[in-house]
Design a protein around this motif. Structure first.
Motif, PDB file in Angstrom:
ATOM      1  N   LEU A 164       3.156  21.828  11.174  1.00  0.00           N
ATOM      2  CA  LEU A 164       4.335  21.005  10.922  1.00  0.00           C
ATOM      3  C   LEU A 164       3.976  20.000   9.825  1.00  0.00           C
ATOM      4  O   LEU A 164       3.218  19.061  10.058  1.00  0.00           O
ATOM      5  N   PHE A 165       4.498  20.218   8.627  1.00  0.00           N
ATOM      6  CA  PHE A 165       4.259  19.312   7.509  1.00  0.00           C
ATOM      7  C   PHE A 165       5.334  18.232   7.548  1.00  0.00           C
ATOM      8  O   PHE A 165       6.530  18.524   7.517  1.00  0.00           O
ATOM      9  N   MET A 166       4.912  16.966   7.604  1.00  0.00           N
ATOM     10  CA  MET A 166       5.846  15.849   7.718  1.00  0.00           C
ATOM     11  C   MET A 166       5.642  14.847   6.587  1.00  0.00           C
ATOM     12  O   MET A 166       4.519  14.411   6.322  1.00  0.00           O
ATOM     13  N   ASP A 167       6.725  14.475   5.949  1.00  0.00           N
ATOM     14  CA  ASP A 167       6.712  13.373   4.996  1.00  0.00           C
ATOM     15  C   ASP A 167       6.348  12.097   5.759  1.00  0.00           C
ATOM     16  O   ASP A 167       6.763  11.908   6.908  1.00  0.00           O
ATOM     17  N   GLY A 168       5.570  11.217   5.135  1.00  0.00           N
ATOM     18  CA  GLY A 168       5.160   9.975   5.800  1.00  0.00           C
ATOM     19  C   GLY A 168       6.319   9.099   6.210  1.00  0.00           C
ATOM     20  O   GLY A 168       6.158   8.197   7.044  1.00  0.00           O
ATOM     21  N   ARG A 169       7.500   9.340   5.642  1.00  0.00           N
ATOM     22  CA  ARG A 169       8.678   8.541   5.959  1.00  0.00           C
ATOM     23  C   ARG A 169       9.533   9.155   7.059  1.00  0.00           C
ATOM     24  O   ARG A 169      10.533   8.559   7.491  1.00  0.00           O
ATOM     25  N   LEU A 170       9.157  10.347   7.544  1.00  0.00           N
ATOM     26  CA  LEU A 170       9.929  11.020   8.581  1.00  0.00           C
ATOM     27  C   LEU A 170       9.782  10.310   9.918  1.00  0.00           C
ATOM     28  O   LEU A 170       8.668   9.988  10.342  1.00  0.00           O
ATOM     29  N   ARG A 171      10.880  10.106  10.605  1.00  0.00           N
ATOM     30  CA  ARG A 171      10.837   9.519  11.948  1.00  0.00           C
ATOM     31  C   ARG A 171      10.518  10.635  12.953  1.00  0.00           C
ATOM     32  O   ARG A 171      11.152  11.682  12.965  1.00  0.00           O
ATOM     33  N   GLN A 228      -4.127  14.063   7.209  1.00  0.00           N
ATOM     34  CA  GLN A 228      -3.117  13.364   6.419  1.00  0.00           C
ATOM     35  C   GLN A 228      -3.606  13.259   4.977  1.00  0.00           C
ATOM     36  O   GLN A 228      -4.789  13.005   4.735  1.00  0.00           O
ATOM     37  N   PHE A 229      -2.695  13.452   4.050  1.00  0.00           N
ATOM     38  CA  PHE A 229      -3.021  13.415   2.631  1.00  0.00           C
ATOM     39  C   PHE A 229      -2.133  12.395   1.936  1.00  0.00           C
ATOM     40  O   PHE A 229      -1.001  12.157   2.354  1.00  0.00           O
ATOM     41  N   SER A 230      -2.633  11.802   0.862  1.00  0.00           N
ATOM     42  CA  SER A 230      -1.837  10.854   0.086  1.00  0.00           C
ATOM     43  C   SER A 230      -1.929  11.205  -1.389  1.00  0.00           C
ATOM     44  O   SER A 230      -2.853  11.914  -1.824  1.00  0.00           O
ATOM     45  N   SER A 231      -0.974  10.715  -2.147  1.00  0.00           N
ATOM     46  CA  SER A 231      -0.917  11.027  -3.575  1.00  0.00           C
ATOM     47  C   SER A 231      -1.880  10.175  -4.388  1.00  0.00           C
ATOM     48  O   SER A 231      -1.874  10.225  -5.623  1.00  0.00           O
ATOM     49  N   GLY A 232      -2.726   9.415  -3.718  1.00  0.00           N
ATOM     50  CA  GLY A 232      -3.728   8.599  -4.381  1.00  0.00           C
ATOM     51  C   GLY A 232      -4.487   7.773  -3.359  1.00  0.00           C
ATOM     52  O   GLY A 232      -4.139   7.737  -2.175  1.00  0.00           O
ATOM     53  N   GLN A 233      -5.523   7.126  -3.807  1.00  0.00           N
ATOM     54  CA  GLN A 233      -6.360   6.310  -2.927  1.00  0.00           C
ATOM     55  C   GLN A 233      -5.592   5.095  -2.425  1.00  0.00           C
ATOM     56  O   GLN A 233      -4.935   4.399  -3.196  1.00  0.00           O
ATOM     57  N   ILE A 234      -5.682   4.828  -1.122  1.00  0.00           N
ATOM     58  CA  ILE A 234      -5.034   3.664  -0.523  1.00  0.00           C
ATOM     59  C   ILE A 234      -6.108   2.674  -0.104  1.00  0.00           C
ATOM     60  O   ILE A 234      -7.013   3.005   0.667  1.00  0.00           O
ATOM     61  N   SER A 235      -6.023   1.468  -0.623  1.00  0.00           N
ATOM     62  CA  SER A 235      -7.049   0.463  -0.330  1.00  0.00           C
ATOM     63  C   SER A 235      -6.405  -0.908  -0.188  1.00  0.00           C
ATOM     64  O   SER A 235      -5.222  -1.097  -0.445  1.00  0.00           O
ATOM     65  N   ASP A 236      -7.210  -1.868   0.262  1.00  0.00           N
ATOM     66  CA  ASP A 236      -6.776  -3.256   0.334  1.00  0.00           C
ATOM     67  C   ASP A 236      -7.901  -4.130  -0.199  1.00  0.00           C
ATOM     68  O   ASP A 236      -8.835  -3.634  -0.842  1.00  0.00           O
ATOM     69  N   ASP A 237      -7.853  -5.421   0.063  1.00  0.00           N
ATOM     70  CA  ASP A 237      -8.859  -6.346  -0.479  1.00  0.00           C
ATOM     71  C   ASP A 237     -10.258  -6.048   0.055  1.00  0.00           C
ATOM     72  O   ASP A 237     -11.264  -6.430  -0.556  1.00  0.00           O
ATOM     73  N   GLN A 292       0.816  -1.214   0.000  1.00  0.00           N
ATOM     74  CA  GLN A 292       0.000   0.000   0.000  1.00  0.00           C
ATOM     75  C   GLN A 292       0.852   1.268   0.000  1.00  0.00           C
ATOM     76  O   GLN A 292       0.308   2.367   0.026  1.00  0.00           O
ATOM     77  N   ARG A 293       2.152   1.129  -0.042  1.00  0.00           N
ATOM     78  CA  ARG A 293       3.033   2.284   0.113  1.00  0.00           C
ATOM     79  C   ARG A 293       3.469   2.914  -1.198  1.00  0.00           C
ATOM     80  O   ARG A 293       4.426   3.674  -1.243  1.00  0.00           O
ATOM     81  N   GLU A 294       2.756   2.617  -2.265  1.00  0.00           N
ATOM     82  CA  GLU A 294       3.108   3.220  -3.555  1.00  0.00           C
ATOM     83  C   GLU A 294       2.785   4.703  -3.572  1.00  0.00           C
ATOM     84  O   GLU A 294       3.383   5.478  -4.340  1.00  0.00           O
ATOM     85  N   HIS A 295       1.829   5.118  -2.738  1.00  0.00           N
ATOM     86  CA  HIS A 295       1.453   6.529  -2.677  1.00  0.00           C
ATOM     87  C   HIS A 295       2.164   7.207  -1.503  1.00  0.00           C
ATOM     88  O   HIS A 295       2.222   6.669  -0.402  1.00  0.00           O
ATOM     89  N   ARG A 296       2.682   8.397  -1.756  1.00  0.00           N
ATOM     90  CA  ARG A 296       3.350   9.145  -0.705  1.00  0.00           C
ATOM     91  C   ARG A 296       2.333   9.817   0.211  1.00  0.00           C
ATOM     92  O   ARG A 296       1.196  10.077  -0.197  1.00  0.00           O
TER      93      ARG A 296
END
Length: 240
Positions: A193-200, A218-227, A140-144
């Protein structure tokens, strides 16, 4: 809007602080909504032990029902959120959303989640070092992701502000081959405080005599889904 320098700092360090991001009236609107939802949560249990200090407008049970379209379209999202208060949701999609589009770039940016993070007075509640992206499965991590931690009161180390660990190498964002090198981000109410999802990052306990409340969309560069479908929200920040 963010300046070019702010966007560059975000991509280099994994975060950027924008002073005075919210107006006084916007701070008041988010604070009013936070108090409404937190009071509701306290009727059902302790904000720390039951809710983990996290109160989601669509996840805390304040609303009797949430239409599926409220998770995927602006119109239904705004109409449903207006059952709590209307001003914050509009600000989230417009003001926050515009900045998220600058940082994530594609036109398909969506609101992924939103929450109030509430630490009661003299509370031992704290959040250990973590990276937001790791809450999602690897596929699911294809979107930032961009998280925008916005205090509704002045925050310092003593009341549990966020500590960030800047990217060691901007060419390998989120890769940390070392122990944390924390920077305490002290801000006045309404800063962002704007944080990249990968920031510790992490946060300590609130040792003050007052509640410490922050709003974090929180915002993403696209829809995040699963089965099973959407994992959270997928509300476009541009027009439907």
């Amino acid at each position: 809007m963010l300046t070019v320098a702010q966007v560059d700092a975000f991509h280099t360090r994994g975060y950027v602080v924008v002073r005075g991001f919210l107006s006084e009236s916007e701070i008041a609107s988010y604070t009013e909504e936070a108090e409404t939802l937190v009071n509701h949560c306290y009727e059902l249990g302790d904000i720390v032990s039951k809710w983990g200090c996290v109160v989601e407008p669509f996840g805390c049970g304040y609303l009797d029902s949430i239409p599926h379209l409220a998770r995927t379209t602006q119109r239904s999202y705004l109409a449903t959120r207006a059952q709590i208060t209307s001003a914050p949701a509009l600000c989230t999609l417009s003001k926050y959303g515009m900045c998220a589009r600058q940082l994530l770039e594609p036109s398909s940016v969506v609101l992924l989640n939103e929450q109030y993070v509430v630490k009661p007075p003299r509370s031992k509640a704290a959040f250990d070092w973590h990276q937001d992206v790791l809450y999602f499965k690897e596929e699911q991590r294809e979107h930032r992701i961009v998280s925008v931690w916005t205090p509704l009161c002045d925050v310092r180390e003593e009341n549990g502000t966020v500590l960030v660990d800047p990217f060691p190498d901007s060419l390998r964002p989120g890769v940390y081959p070392r122990e944390p090198e924390p920077i305490a981000v002290e801000m006045d109410a309404g800063c962002a405080l704007f944080m990249d999802g990968r920031l510790r990052h992490c946060s300590g306990a609130n040792t003050s005599r007052e509640f410490r409340t922050a709003y974090m969309p929180q915002f993403s560069s696209g829809q995040i889904s699963d089965d099973n479908g959407l994992t959270a929200l997928a509300v476009p920040v541009n027009s439907d």
